[in-house]
Scaffold this motif. Structure first.
Motif, short mmCIF file in Angstrom:
data_model
loop_
_atom_site.label_atom_id
_atom_site.label_comp_id
_atom_site.label_asym_id
_atom_site.label_seq_id
_atom_site.Cartn_x
_atom_site.Cartn_y
_atom_site.Cartn_z
N ARG A 1 84.22 -87.61 -0.78
CA ARG A 1 83.27 -88.67 -0.47
C ARG A 1 83.94 -89.62 0.52
O ARG A 1 85.16 -89.74 0.56
N THR A 2 83.15 -90.28 1.32
CA THR A 2 83.71 -91.21 2.32
C THR A 2 84.08 -92.50 1.61
O THR A 2 83.22 -93.34 1.34
N SER A 3 85.37 -92.65 1.33
CA SER A 3 85.82 -93.79 0.52
C SER A 3 86.41 -94.92 1.35
O SER A 3 86.99 -95.84 0.78
N LEU A 4 86.29 -94.87 2.65
CA LEU A 4 86.71 -95.99 3.47
C LEU A 4 85.59 -96.36 4.44
O LEU A 4 84.87 -95.48 4.93
N LEU A 5 85.45 -97.63 4.66
CA LEU A 5 84.40 -98.13 5.55
C LEU A 5 85.03 -99.00 6.63
O LEU A 5 85.21 -100.20 6.44
N PRO A 6 85.39 -98.40 7.77
CA PRO A 6 85.84 -99.22 8.89
C PRO A 6 84.63 -99.72 9.67
O PRO A 6 83.69 -98.96 9.95
N MET A 7 84.61 -101.00 9.99
CA MET A 7 83.49 -101.54 10.77
C MET A 7 84.00 -102.60 11.72
O MET A 7 85.03 -103.25 11.48
N ILE A 8 83.28 -102.76 12.82
CA ILE A 8 83.68 -103.69 13.88
C ILE A 8 82.65 -104.80 13.97
O ILE A 8 81.49 -104.55 14.28
N VAL A 9 83.08 -106.02 13.66
CA VAL A 9 82.21 -107.19 13.73
C VAL A 9 82.49 -107.90 15.05
O VAL A 9 83.61 -108.33 15.30
N THR A 10 81.46 -108.00 15.88
CA THR A 10 81.64 -108.56 17.23
C THR A 10 81.03 -109.94 17.41
O THR A 10 81.31 -110.62 18.40
N CYS A 11 80.18 -110.37 16.46
CA CYS A 11 79.54 -111.68 16.62
C CYS A 11 79.20 -112.27 15.26
O CYS A 11 79.16 -111.56 14.24
N GLY A 12 78.94 -113.56 15.25
CA GLY A 12 78.56 -114.23 14.03
C GLY A 12 77.08 -114.09 13.76
O GLY A 12 76.35 -113.42 14.50
#
Length: 775
Positions: A484-495
């Motif tokens: 199962r996909t047990s990591l969640l990388p995400m890119i936050v670029t704005c508020g």
């Protein structure tokens, strides 16, 4: 389990093996078979340590005499202890499978402060103080002329019987060695130093091989067919550079002047009491250098970068043969340094120009400078100076003298009248900085038949062979096989207000950026249970953010939900903060830890399971780009290795960012969120510098997120991860039967490609991404 890999029987002490562990073993064996080096990147939490131990020790057993000692280099004491814990599981398993007791001896070697059991000396936790107190009780001249009242009974006990009663086969960590010392009355430090001569396995710090000032302590005991592993080696180039660099402040010069006066007085006193010892002193130095040369010719010790072979073969110049002549020589050199440090502007000059100016001003030639470090060491021994820490400043100066006279390239010499960050305070410093990491590690590559560089964050892999100047036979990165996909990388670029967020210098004082970063953390505390770890690009940036969050009322809202702890530059304060952070997570209160990239927390501290359900990386951790030392290194890398400035800076920043967020995943049963909070992470040239096992999970839907988007995505992910989970055979773990069905040779799977010009072949399987280089 026990299985066959090609014609080698591999002993693995667990019932299941991960697919990436199996592939890692195949690549590792390929390097050992070729008597060559390897560069291997394996994801965090996938059992890299036990994989290394199982394959290499099985290789020692399966091919007796093919490889010698197994040398495992790690960075910290906790990591060293983890290696030995795994080894204590592996060796009994091998004995159970083979049905016979293994004649195997493995142990750790660490600094005196970690092994001392002397009631008085061990009270001090300062390494240099423990070393000095130990020498004052164990030096030969102290023992010969002492009535025994101030000697170390443990050292005397070891000298009396420890060498004649070798440690029995087994695995010994630092605590075990100290227990033996207390039981037998032996010094654990000298016991470990002696025991490694006949051990099969030794684990210790990088510096025992890379720092030329201490490498000779253990190197003479290791044959050429030894296998060396540098684990967690993503910063190995920095370790190499630091071990070969010297900084001399004005206070060091003042203290050196006092040291020279002390030596002059001691020499005068010895002339009156025992002049024959001074006459013999020069001959002892020559004999020592010749012994070193003989050992190098016999291939029994590492070449010392501070004293190269060509220096050892030279005759010692006559103007430093006698003790009083050498002291006069040092006095002139220290006076010259004092004059050079009295500057009003920055001076940046190559070593040859410095030597030319030195010769014009003082008539000091480069040749005698090369011998300064060894000559001072000999003099201090002759004068029987037990407290060597009192001479640290002069030792530092003579190390600089030896280095500057030895290396004409690969170093920068910069004299600054003040720190750029405090330009109103005069604090002159001379920095002699190594710019070529290969100078320190080159003897290791040449000396041992197989050197393994490995870590979870080595991407992009093509950078390390360039900056370390070596050609590995195997270069490979491995994916993490997950049911199962047990990591969640995400890119936050704005508020939430759609304003861009970034730690770039021109946005540091932007209140909207500070506010949006604060709101991002606040929203995450509402969603993420237990522990949440944040990393900032610097201590100054962390302090500025926390101050702004207090002024804006954001910190009060955060503290309503979780306790907040902060990493500081004080080691004791940080240790207390970590302990309390863990306690808050254990009792269900939950906590936030505010830390700094390149700090203590980012290196070697694991936040497994509930301790780190999410890691936030605020900004891109670029190194301080206005540093003149860094600029000199960048110019050197561009000229010598054709590495562009921006390429190296991005590589360096992204490996530290990956190291920080990698704290969230420490095993396949673990899960966590990796949040990259900076608009620049969305560009492809940043994302593709991340390790493959992180990069592959950054989908378009996880990029260019706002604060609200990130919170919703995190909530959905955590709800999914909260469901019961068991590993699935054949996907995230393999049984013995499934291993038997794997390809027996090669790296298996996929269509390979080979380019004879570049000598690079690639192959891809469901579990791995591979790049292979052959000489």
């Amino acid at each position: 389990m026990k299985f066959e890999l090609d014609d080698l029987t591999v002993y693995f002490p667990y019932d299941y093996i991960y697919p990436e562990q199996y592939e890692y073993m195949k690549s590792l064996k390929r390097a050992l078979d070729a008597d060559s080096h390897a560069l291997l990147e394996m994801p965090s939490g996938t059992g890299k340590t036990v994989t290394l131990l199982s394959l290499i020790i099985s290789y020692q057993i399966g091919y007796p005499g093919r490889i010698g000692k197994f040398v495992y280099c790690s960075r910290t004491v906790p990591e060293i202890e983890k290696v030995l814990e795994e080894l204590k599981v592996l060796i009994p398993f091998i004995e159970k499978e083979t049905g016979q007791k293994q004649d195997f001896l493995g142990l750790a070697l660490s600094a005196r402060k970690n092994l001392c059991i002397h009631s008085e000396v061990s009270r001090s936790r300062e390494g240099s103080t423990v070393d000095a107190m130990c020498r004052s009780r164990t030096a030969a001249y102290v023992r010969n002329g002492n009535d025994g009242n101030s000697l170390c009974d443990f050292y005397n006990g070891f000298e009396a019987s420890g060498r004649d009663a070798p440690v029995p086969p087994g695995v010994y960590n630092l605590g075990d060695l100290k227990a033996i010392g207390l039981e037998k009355g032996w010094c654990p430090y000298f016991l470990a130093r002696y025991t490694i001569t006949h051990s099969n396995f030794v684990v210790y710090s990088y510096h025992y091989l890379l720092d030329p000032k201490i490498a000779s302590l253990v190197s003479r005991e290791m044959a050429k067919n030894s296998v060396v592993v540098f684990d967690e080696a993503h910063n190995i180039d920095n370790v190499c550079i630091e071990s070969m660099s010297v900084r001399i402040h004005h206070r060091h010069v003042r203290q050196s002047e006092q040291n020279v006066r002390t030596l002059k007085t001691k020499v005068s006193e010895m002339k009156e009491k025992d002049a024959s010892r001074l006459r013999e002193e020069y001959h002892n130095l020559v004999a020592g250098l010749r012994t070193t040369q003989q050992q190098q010719n016999e291939d029994s010790i590492l070449p010392n970068p501070v004293l190269p072979t060509e220096v050892i073969e030279s005759a010692i110049p006559g103007n430093i043969r006698k003790a009083d002549h050498f002291i006069s020589f040092l006095q002139r050199f220290v006076e010259y340094l004092k004059k050079r440090l009295d500057v009003q502007h920055v001076v940046n000059e190559p070593p040859p120009l410095f030597l030319e100016h030195l010769r014009e001003e003082t008539t000091i030639e480069a040749k005698p400078l090369r011998f300064c470090s060894e000559r001072l060491s000999s003099l201090l021994q002759t004068l029987e100076m037990p407290n060597l820490q009192d001479f640290n400043s002069l030792i530092n100066v003579t190390s600089f003298a030896t280095l500057v006279a030895t290396y004409s390239s690969g170093f920068s010499l910069i004299i600054e009248p003040f720190d750029d960050r405090a330009p109103t305070i005069k604090d002159p410093v001379l920095s002699f900085n190594c710019m070529d990491a290969s100078l320190a590690i080159k003897p290791v590559f040449e000396r041992f038949q197989s050197v393994i560089i490995t870590s979870g964050t080595l991407s992009p892999l093509d950078m390390y062979p360039k900056i370390l100047d070596f050609r590995p036979a195997v270069v490979r990165t491995f994916d993490m096989s997950l049911a199962r996909t047990s990591l969640l990388p995400m890119i936050v670029t704005c508020g939430s207000d759609q304003a861009k967020i970034s730690s770039r210098f021109e946005a540091r004082d932007d209140n909207s950026v500070k506010r949006n970063y604060g709101h991002l953390l606040l929203e995450m505390t509402k969603v993420v249970p237990d522990g949440l770890v944040c990393f900032f690009v610097s201590y100054e940036y962390l302090e500025a953010m926390v101050t702004a969050w207090y002024d804006q009322g954001i910190m009060d809202e955060i503290r309503k939900r979780k306790l907040v702890f902060v990493e500081t530059q004080d080691v004791v304060e940080t240790s207390i903060a970590l302990d309390n952070f863990q306690r808050a997570c254990e009792n269900g209160r939950g906590a936030v830890l505010l830390s700094v990239a390149r700090g203590k927390v980012s290196e070697g501290i694991d936040f497994d399971h509930h301790l780190g359900r999410a890691v936030l990386m605020f900004g891109i951790p670029y190194v301080y780009t206005q540093s003149r030392i860094l600029k000199a290194r960048l110019e050197y890398l561009a000229e010598r290795y054709q590495i562009k400035e921006n390429a190296f800076l991005t590589f360096d920043a992204m490996r530290h960012a990956a190291q920080c967020v990698g704290r969230a995943i420490r095993g396949k049963t673990d899960y966590g969120i990796m949040c990259f909070a900076d608009s620049r992470y969305a560009s492809e040239d940043k994302k593709n510098k991340l390790p493959q096992w992180i990069y592959k999970h950054i989908t378009p839907s996880h990029t260019n997120l706002s604060t609200n988007d990130a919170a919703l995505l995190a909530k959905k992910f955590l709800r999914k991860m909260a469901q019961p989970y068991e590993g699935k055979n054949g996907i995230s773990q393999l049984t013995l039967d499934q291993i038997a069905k794997k390809p027996k040779r090669g790296d298996g799977g996929g269509g390979g490609f080979h380019d004879p010009k570049s000598a690079i072949s690639t192959s891809t399987t469901t579990a791995t991404t591979t790049v292979l280089k052959t000489d």
